[in-house]
Design a protein around this motif. Structure first.
Motif, PDB file in Angstrom:
ATOM      1  N   UNK A   1       1.029  -1.626   0.160  1.00 20.70           N
ATOM      2  CA  UNK A   1      -0.052   0.231  -0.113  1.00 20.70           C
ATOM      3  C   UNK A   1       0.825   1.125   0.118  1.00 20.70           C
ATOM      4  N   UNK A   2       1.925   1.140   1.204  1.00 15.44           N
ATOM      5  CA  UNK A   2       3.112   2.404   0.598  1.00 15.44           C
ATOM      6  C   UNK A   2       3.539   2.542  -0.651  1.00 15.44           C
ATOM      7  N   UNK A   3       4.781   1.212  -0.309  1.00 21.54           N
ATOM      8  CA  UNK A   3       5.441   1.339  -2.048  1.00 21.54           C
ATOM      9  C   UNK A   3       6.227   2.641  -2.193  1.00 21.54           C
ATOM     10  N   UNK A   4       6.499   2.807  -0.711  1.00 19.20           N
ATOM     11  CA  UNK A   4       8.022   4.361  -0.458  1.00 19.20           C
ATOM     12  C   UNK A   4       8.903   3.628  -1.345  1.00 19.20           C
TER      13      UNK A   4
ATOM     14  N   UNK B   1      -9.046  -2.999 -13.667  1.00 17.30           N
ATOM     15  CA  UNK B   1      -7.843  -2.501 -12.289  1.00 17.30           C
ATOM     16  C   UNK B   1      -8.249  -3.447 -10.519  1.00 17.30           C
ATOM     17  N   UNK B   2     -10.052  -3.224 -10.320  1.00 18.81           N
ATOM     18  CA  UNK B   2      -9.218  -3.609  -9.188  1.00 18.81           C
ATOM     19  C   UNK B   2      -9.160  -5.207  -8.413  1.00 18.81           C
ATOM     20  N   UNK B   3      -9.264  -5.532  -9.584  1.00 22.47           N
ATOM     21  CA  UNK B   3      -9.206  -7.363  -9.861  1.00 22.47           C
ATOM     22  C   UNK B   3      -7.917  -7.656  -9.430  1.00 22.47           C
ATOM     23  N   UNK B   4      -6.995  -7.367  -9.077  1.00 26.50           N
ATOM     24  CA  UNK B   4      -5.906  -7.083  -8.769  1.00 26.50           C
ATOM     25  C   UNK B   4      -5.513  -6.835  -6.615  1.00 26.50           C
ATOM     26  N   UNK B   5      -6.182  -5.873  -6.519  1.00 23.40           N
ATOM     27  CA  UNK B   5      -6.552  -5.665  -4.968  1.00 23.40           C
ATOM     28  C   UNK B   5      -7.758  -6.365  -4.690  1.00 23.40           C
ATOM     29  N   UNK B   6      -8.117  -7.088  -5.261  1.00 26.85           N
ATOM     30  CA  UNK B   6      -9.478  -8.094  -4.715  1.00 26.85           C
ATOM     31  C   UNK B   6      -8.448  -8.887  -4.362  1.00 26.85           C
ATOM     32  N   UNK B   7      -8.266  -9.781  -5.064  1.00 25.12           N
ATOM     33  CA  UNK B   7      -6.987 -11.227  -4.808  1.00 25.12           C
ATOM     34  C   UNK B   7      -6.671 -11.264  -3.784  1.00 25.12           C
ATOM     35  N   UNK B   8      -5.463  -9.795  -3.893  1.00 29.48           N
ATOM     36  CA  UNK B   8      -5.331  -9.771  -2.581  1.00 29.48           C
ATOM     37  C   UNK B   8      -5.823  -9.909  -1.454  1.00 29.48           C
ATOM     38  N   UNK B   9      -7.131  -8.926  -1.671  1.00 28.32           N
ATOM     39  CA  UNK B   9      -7.694  -8.659  -0.494  1.00 28.32           C
ATOM     40  C   UNK B   9      -8.299 -10.806  -0.165  1.00 28.32           C
ATOM     41  N   UNK B  10      -8.350 -11.245  -1.147  1.00 29.56           N
ATOM     42  CA  UNK B  10      -8.744 -12.721  -0.959  1.00 29.56           C
ATOM     43  C   UNK B  10      -7.937 -13.808  -0.652  1.00 29.56           C
ATOM     44  N   UNK B  11      -6.571 -13.488  -0.546  1.00 26.71           N
ATOM     45  CA  UNK B  11      -5.295 -13.631  -0.168  1.00 26.71           C
ATOM     46  C   UNK B  11      -4.871 -13.980   1.131  1.00 26.71           C
TER      47      UNK B  11
ATOM     48  N   UNK C   1      -2.943  -1.610 -10.209  1.00 24.89           N
ATOM     49  CA  UNK C   1      -4.451  -0.905  -9.665  1.00 24.89           C
ATOM     50  C   UNK C   1      -3.807   0.706  -9.125  1.00 24.89           C
ATOM     51  N   UNK C   2      -4.928   2.505  -9.971  1.00 24.01           N
ATOM     52  CA  UNK C   2      -4.630   3.064  -8.983  1.00 24.01           C
ATOM     53  C   UNK C   2      -4.214   2.583  -7.440  1.00 24.01           C
ATOM     54  N   UNK C   3      -3.678   3.677  -6.790  1.00 21.96           N
ATOM     55  CA  UNK C   3      -3.473   3.818  -5.304  1.00 21.96           C
ATOM     56  C   UNK C   3      -4.867   4.482  -4.860  1.00 21.96           C
ATOM     57  N   UNK C   4      -6.088   5.025  -5.595  1.00 23.61           N
ATOM     58  CA  UNK C   4      -6.849   5.469  -4.501  1.00 23.61           C
ATOM     59  C   UNK C   4      -7.810   4.218  -4.378  1.00 23.61           C
ATOM     60  N   UNK C   5      -7.544   3.000  -4.967  1.00 21.42           N
ATOM     61  CA  UNK C   5      -8.157   2.039  -5.353  1.00 21.42           C
ATOM     62  C   UNK C   5      -7.700   1.235  -4.031  1.00 21.42           C
ATOM     63  N   UNK C   6      -6.242   0.954  -4.148  1.00 25.13           N
ATOM     64  CA  UNK C   6      -5.491   0.160  -3.009  1.00 25.13           C
ATOM     65  C   UNK C   6      -6.345   0.568  -1.133  1.00 25.13           C
ATOM     66  N   UNK C   7      -6.706   2.524  -1.403  1.00 25.49           N
ATOM     67  CA  UNK C   7      -6.810   2.975  -0.524  1.00 25.49           C
ATOM     68  C   UNK C   7      -7.904   2.653  -0.002  1.00 25.49           C
TER      69      UNK C   7
END
Lengths: 392, 392
Positions: A216-219, A365-375, A295-301
């Motif tokens: 989420x940070x990716x700094x 765009x959303x699917x990867x974030x959703x996949x992370x959530x599922x994992x 995934x755009x970070x606003x979706x991730x957030x």
């Protein structure tokens, strides 16, 4: 000249590193060679030599073959060698006496035939997986002793005495090995297995704790220590090492908190569950470096809050569980970490349920974030299972 | 009585199954014992016994210790044993002659000291991973021979002749082992590695081909053969087996299509990529039995078409690649399968992009299907990488 000097320096560096990686290696080398020197006294000292004679050399041979790094391996080899020499020798002597019943040409034929049948059967037995895992060395020594005794009995009539002396020196050699191995800085392979299981749990925990911030940070800062992202990889391939360790650990007598019939199978069970968790972590890790994961970070957030909690809490839980294994304690804080992450996982599920409209982007765009959530939800389940297994 | 009878039947069944699983095991047992009988002729036949004497027994010992299942293992052990005996013996004899320079008490002290230093160093060397992988047996035999020669040289003055005869019988024994191993029904471990790499590719291919139908169809019929869903699991833990095989295969001489410096590293590379693919497959398999994956079939059906194509085509591609490896051919159809699955993967991506509105359910319903889609896209990339590695 220069080249040779560089070579020496290079070798010295490697040796130093090996010693630093595990100082027990140096201790082992000294232990082993001391035992060897001790045993060669059987040959050097006249009174002992008078008893054992030439056969004293078999004690030296036994030390070289039996003395292993860990107590489990040494005891396994020692016991295998003693039993197999006894049985092989006894059967060989029996064959010799049976052979004398046949006169003339019958004798070598009988001897050869008995070697043929017995050795063929035992060689075949060595392929059996369960026998191979624990008694392979014993079966080989059985073949060896039986063939040596049987073949040499054709010429030598003092077989019985030689066999007896050899057995005695082998037993003495093996016992000295085991005694030195246990008494002087013992290396318990059971304890190594114990620590390896604990360490694997902690490495997965490290990854999860770090993953939230990374994803989420990716700094990206150079010089950051990213080693926690790599640690889990050794867990993926830990199966065969752990199984070998468990097989050797079964030979070890009770020591410290390890009982004689220590539940080594439980360790393998926890190990297997840890690997399953590592496969999920591998899938998560893909998302860190993936090209398709844009995934755009606003979706991730949107999912950041519960995901971060899951990462932190299940990571903490795993490290806590690793500590539980390592220190033989039970820990209520592991359970509370798991409860937190389970709650966060429920939150995440209901959060995902509320997303009906994809305002901010398309499904790709959303699917990867959703996949992370599922994992992560899957990881929580996995951690719960590990916790159950550890409790046992 | 009855119990005993049952036991015999049980053992016979196990033996039969082991023989059927791999008939080469029976052949190996017969080969090994025939070699042993052949070598024991050194002891039985008077003319040969006149030459070698008592030391002929070392040939028997060598056969038992060196004769292994595969050519690679036998050659590795044989070469290790011969070289190590030569070097250890030579150094031992040198130590003996140096020791004679010291008189009286100096002699055993010098002998013991040289054993101490040399053995400690070599024992430590055995911990080096690269040496351990290929020369562990040789290092052990070196220690063995050196200690035997050095220690026994304290009493025995005919050390040189004994050492020479022993070396000769060991060389003869090793060479006979290697010759029998290569000439009679050889088991090439290199070919086994070759086939194992091919088989792993095919098992992943099997899974992918079956996965599409399972996931989207889910018509559960009892009696269906679901074994293809389990096959990939052995791939997950194939690393250490394959590495051991590659180490042994390096000892093998050229045979058939295997050259002497066959690129075994390429096999390990393909093996590693196959395992990475297997981790993804593991993630896909989770979706088959997962409780959270309650995706309604109307949602699934939206992505069914491209996903099914990806499954089928990349499955076919992997099986084709497995065939390429197995049969040493090159195949254009593998490339076309990959092209098809890449196209389908692009289709899938653009399909996912068009989903803006979740009419049929919430994100929690859709996410698992989307995750499957993403995994499949990942699988396609992975298959492409494998194809590249196979081409090399």
């Amino acid at each position: 000249e220069k080249l040779w000097e560089n070579g020496v320096v290079e070798v010295a560096k490697i040796a130093k590193k090996m010693g630093e990686d595990d100082p027990r290696r140096i201790i082992h080398s000294v232990k082993m060679v001391s035992t060897l020197t001790l045993v060669s006294l059987f040959y050097y000292l006249q009174p002992l030599y008078d008893v054992f004679g030439e056969e004293a050399i078999w004690a030296v041979l036994t030390v070289v073959l039996v003395f292993e790094f860990s107590v489990g391996a040494t005891m396994g080899k020692g016991l295998n060698r003693m039993t197999a020499t006894l049985l092989g020798g006894a059967l060989g002597v029996a064959a010799k006496y049976l052979a004398t019943l046949f006169g003339g040409i019958g004798k070598p034929i009988f001897l050869a035939a008995s070697v043929f049948i017995v050795v063929a059967i035992v060689t075949f037995m060595r392929f059996h997986p369960a026998l191979k895992a624990r008694y392979d060395y014993g079966l080989m020594i059985f073949i060896l002793t039986f063939s040596l005794v049987t073949v040499s009995s054709y010429r030598d009539d003092e077989v019985l005495e030689i066999a007896y002396k050899r057995l005695l020196t082998i037993v003495i050699g093996s016992c000295i090995c085991v005694a030195v191995c246990i008494c002087i800085c013992p290396v318990w392979i059971g304890a190594d297995l114990h620590n390896s299981v604990a360490k694997n749990l902690e490495m997965i925990g490290d990854f999860l704790q770090g993953f939230g911030g990374e994803y989420f940070g990716r700094v990206v800062e150079d010089g950051d220590d990213k080693s926690f992202l790599e640690g889990y990889k050794s867990v993926l391939n830990s199966k065969s090492t752990q199984e070998t360790m468990a097989n050797l650990a079964r030979w070890e007598p009770f020591h410290g908190k390890f009982r004689f019939r220590h539940p080594w199978k439980q360790y393998l069970k926890v190990g297997t569950l840890t690997r399953q968790c590592a496969y999920k972590v591998e899938a998560l890790n893909e998302h860190l470096n993936s090209e398709i994961d844009q995934t755009p970070s606003e979706i991730k957030s949107k999912i950041q809050a519960p995901c971060t909690i899951i990462c932190l809490e299940s990571g903490k839980a795993l490290k806590e569980l690793g500590g539980v294994v390592r220190k033989w304690t039970s820990s209520s804080s592991a359970i509370s970490h798991i409860t937190f992450s389970r709650t966060a996982s429920e939150d995440l599920k209901s959060l995902l349920k509320t997303v009906y409209l994809l305002e901010d982007g398309d499904l790709l765009d959303i699917a990867p974030a959703a996949a992370v959530a599922l994992q992560l939800i899957g990881v929580v389940k996995c951690v719960e299972k590990i916790a159950e297994a550890v409790q046992e």
